[in-house]
Design a protein around this motif. Sequence first.
Motif, PDB file in Angstrom:
ATOM      1  N   GLY B  41     -83.451  51.423  45.204  1.00  0.00           N
ATOM      2  CA  GLY B  41     -84.375  52.021  44.245  1.00  0.00           C
ATOM      3  C   GLY B  41     -85.252  53.110  44.810  1.00  0.00           C
ATOM      4  N   LYS B  42     -85.049  53.447  46.081  1.00  0.00           N
ATOM      5  CA  LYS B  42     -85.879  54.478  46.728  1.00  0.00           C
ATOM      6  C   LYS B  42     -85.045  55.716  47.048  1.00  0.00           C
ATOM      7  N   SER B  43     -85.722  56.772  47.431  1.00  0.00           N
ATOM      8  CA  SER B  43     -85.007  57.993  47.799  1.00  0.00           C
ATOM      9  C   SER B  43     -84.550  57.924  49.253  1.00  0.00           C
ATOM     10  N   PRO B  44     -83.509  58.668  49.593  1.00  0.00           N
ATOM     11  CA  PRO B  44     -83.018  58.663  50.986  1.00  0.00           C
ATOM     12  C   PRO B  44     -84.054  59.244  51.947  1.00  0.00           C
ATOM     13  N   GLU B  45     -84.044  58.735  53.161  1.00  0.00           N
ATOM     14  CA  GLU B  45     -84.908  59.279  54.198  1.00  0.00           C
ATOM     15  C   GLU B  45     -84.070  59.541  55.441  1.00  0.00           C
ATOM     16  N   LEU B  46     -84.322  60.654  56.095  1.00  0.00           N
ATOM     17  CA  LEU B  46     -83.522  61.060  57.241  1.00  0.00           C
ATOM     18  C   LEU B  46     -83.823  60.180  58.450  1.00  0.00           C
ATOM     19  N   ILE B  47     -82.751  59.680  59.068  1.00  0.00           N
ATOM     20  CA  ILE B  47     -82.893  58.925  60.307  1.00  0.00           C
ATOM     21  C   ILE B  47     -82.576  59.829  61.494  1.00  0.00           C
ATOM     22  N   MET B  48     -81.412  60.464  61.448  1.00  0.00           N
ATOM     23  CA  MET B  48     -80.976  61.270  62.578  1.00  0.00           C
ATOM     24  C   MET B  48     -80.064  62.393  62.115  1.00  0.00           C
ATOM     25  N   PHE B  49     -79.975  63.424  62.940  1.00  0.00           N
ATOM     26  CA  PHE B  49     -78.990  64.472  62.740  1.00  0.00           C
ATOM     27  C   PHE B  49     -78.277  64.700  64.072  1.00  0.00           C
ATOM     28  N   ILE B  50     -77.065  65.175  64.005  1.00  0.00           N
ATOM     29  CA  ILE B  50     -76.306  65.471  65.223  1.00  0.00           C
ATOM     30  C   ILE B  50     -75.357  66.608  64.932  1.00  0.00           C
ATOM     31  N   TYR B  51     -75.182  67.512  65.881  1.00  0.00           N
ATOM     32  CA  TYR B  51     -74.251  68.622  65.682  1.00  0.00           C
ATOM     33  C   TYR B  51     -73.415  68.907  66.916  1.00  0.00           C
ATOM     34  N   SER B  52     -73.705  68.235  68.024  1.00  0.00           N
ATOM     35  CA  SER B  52     -72.902  68.426  69.231  1.00  0.00           C
ATOM     36  C   SER B  52     -72.104  67.171  69.531  1.00  0.00           C
ATOM     37  N   ASN B  53     -70.931  67.342  70.090  1.00  0.00           N
ATOM     38  CA  ASN B  53     -70.138  66.201  70.525  1.00  0.00           C
ATOM     39  C   ASN B  53     -70.936  65.331  71.480  1.00  0.00           C
ATOM     40  N   GLY B  54     -70.745  64.016  71.340  1.00  0.00           N
ATOM     41  CA  GLY B  54     -71.418  63.109  72.254  1.00  0.00           C
ATOM     42  C   GLY B  54     -72.419  62.235  71.534  1.00  0.00           C
ATOM     43  N   ASP B  55     -73.351  61.728  72.308  1.00  0.00           N
ATOM     44  CA  ASP B  55     -74.339  60.782  71.797  1.00  0.00           C
ATOM     45  C   ASP B  55     -75.712  61.426  71.698  1.00  0.00           C
ATOM     46  N   LYS B  56     -76.477  60.947  70.727  1.00  0.00           N
ATOM     47  CA  LYS B  56     -77.871  61.341  70.598  1.00  0.00           C
ATOM     48  C   LYS B  56     -78.679  60.099  70.273  1.00  0.00           C
ATOM     49  N   GLU B  57     -79.706  59.864  71.054  1.00  0.00           N
ATOM     50  CA  GLU B  57     -80.486  58.632  70.905  1.00  0.00           C
ATOM     51  C   GLU B  57     -81.882  58.947  70.421  1.00  0.00           C
ATOM     52  N   ASP B  58     -82.373  58.084  69.539  1.00  0.00           N
ATOM     53  CA  ASP B  58     -83.749  58.205  69.058  1.00  0.00           C
ATOM     54  C   ASP B  58     -84.256  56.803  68.773  1.00  0.00           C
ATOM     55  N   GLY B  59     -85.005  56.271  69.715  1.00  0.00           N
ATOM     56  CA  GLY B  59     -85.505  54.909  69.555  1.00  0.00           C
ATOM     57  C   GLY B  59     -84.372  53.904  69.542  1.00  0.00           C
ATOM     58  N   ARG B  60     -84.296  53.095  68.491  1.00  0.00           N
ATOM     59  CA  ARG B  60     -83.221  52.094  68.400  1.00  0.00           C
ATOM     60  C   ARG B  60     -81.935  52.668  67.813  1.00  0.00           C
ATOM     61  N   PHE B  61     -81.949  53.928  67.445  1.00  0.00           N
ATOM     62  CA  PHE B  61     -80.792  54.536  66.800  1.00  0.00           C
ATOM     63  C   PHE B  61     -80.051  55.459  67.767  1.00  0.00           C
ATOM     64  N   THR B  62     -78.713  55.390  67.718  1.00  0.00           N
ATOM     65  CA  THR B  62     -77.866  56.309  68.467  1.00  0.00           C
ATOM     66  C   THR B  62     -76.795  56.846  67.534  1.00  0.00           C
ATOM     67  N   ALA B  63     -76.718  58.156  67.444  1.00  0.00           N
ATOM     68  CA  ALA B  63     -75.647  58.791  66.679  1.00  0.00           C
ATOM     69  C   ALA B  63     -74.587  59.295  67.652  1.00  0.00           C
ATOM     70  N   GLN B  64     -73.334  59.158  67.258  1.00  0.00           N
ATOM     71  CA  GLN B  64     -72.230  59.610  68.093  1.00  0.00           C
ATOM     72  C   GLN B  64     -71.325  60.504  67.258  1.00  0.00           C
ATOM     73  N   LEU B  65     -70.979  61.650  67.822  1.00  0.00           N
ATOM     74  CA  LEU B  65     -70.111  62.592  67.125  1.00  0.00           C
ATOM     75  C   LEU B  65     -68.876  62.871  67.960  1.00  0.00           C
ATOM     76  N   ASN B  66     -67.720  62.745  67.337  1.00  0.00           N
ATOM     77  CA  ASN B  66     -66.446  63.056  67.979  1.00  0.00           C
ATOM     78  C   ASN B  66     -65.698  64.014  67.058  1.00  0.00           C
ATOM     79  N   LYS B  67     -65.775  65.287  67.365  1.00  0.00           N
ATOM     80  CA  LYS B  67     -65.172  66.293  66.477  1.00  0.00           C
ATOM     81  C   LYS B  67     -63.652  66.258  66.537  1.00  0.00           C
ATOM     82  N   ALA B  68     -63.084  65.931  67.695  1.00  0.00           N
ATOM     83  CA  ALA B  68     -61.628  65.882  67.816  1.00  0.00           C
ATOM     84  C   ALA B  68     -61.051  64.810  66.896  1.00  0.00           C
ATOM     85  N   SER B  69     -61.739  63.689  66.801  1.00  0.00           N
ATOM     86  CA  SER B  69     -61.271  62.590  65.953  1.00  0.00           C
ATOM     87  C   SER B  69     -61.909  62.622  64.572  1.00  0.00           C
TER      88      SER B  69
END
Lengths: 117, 110
Positions: B41-69
């Motif tokens: 019932g609420k609006s979305p809120e941004l947690i993380m963004f990523i644009y480079s291959n690899g991992d990006k960590e922010d507190g308890r959150f880690t985003a991983q991007l694999n462009k090849a796959s």
Amino acid sequence: EAQVTQNPRYLITVTGKKLTVTCSQNMNHEYMSWYRQDPGLGLRQIYYSMNVEVTDKGDVPEGYKVSRKEKRNFPLILESPSPNQTSLYFCASSPKVPRQGALEKLFFGSGTQLSVL
Amino acid sequence: QKEVEQNSGPLSVPEGAIASLNCTYSDRGSQSFFWYRQYSGKSPELIMFIYSNGDKEDGRFTAQLNKASQYVSLLIRDSQPSDSATYLCAEHDSWGKLQFGAGTQVVVTP
């Protein structure tokens, strides 16, 4: 307080009765956009605007109109609503056009729950 | 037609465990990816963004991007009941269009 304001929060209407959902932001953002959210389908973009007088279709524009006569406002118009437009609508804004490699955060409004009977 | 796909879930995670969410995309030209969290019932809120291959960590959150796959993932460490929400993957293109996945519902159980 920086915010995106949508009105109304809830709206019940009947088929064919024209309606407008307003969206206003006080952050001087160039980019504004409208989305609808339906169960199982996620958020789908209806229209977006990269600046005043510049609008473009998203993925589901049929049955909707928008205008961007001034920077702060981006109303969504349903000329002849139909039951399949019953949905939760969100307006959002961003300081720049979201762009690959650019790190822009979308600021979302609180949403408008629309029911068309 | 670009597509962003996610498993709808629900993904049940014990409190304190790691939640792993995945998102695949079809447009090889896509560069920027975002993870939003949305409570019911609420609006979305941004947690993380990523644009480079690899991992990006922010507190308890880690985003991983694999462009090849062509996938992007989100890890939530030490999951808390307050993490129970729907997580939306999104891709921005250079023309202003925004594609969201359908979202993955996460339920953190005490």
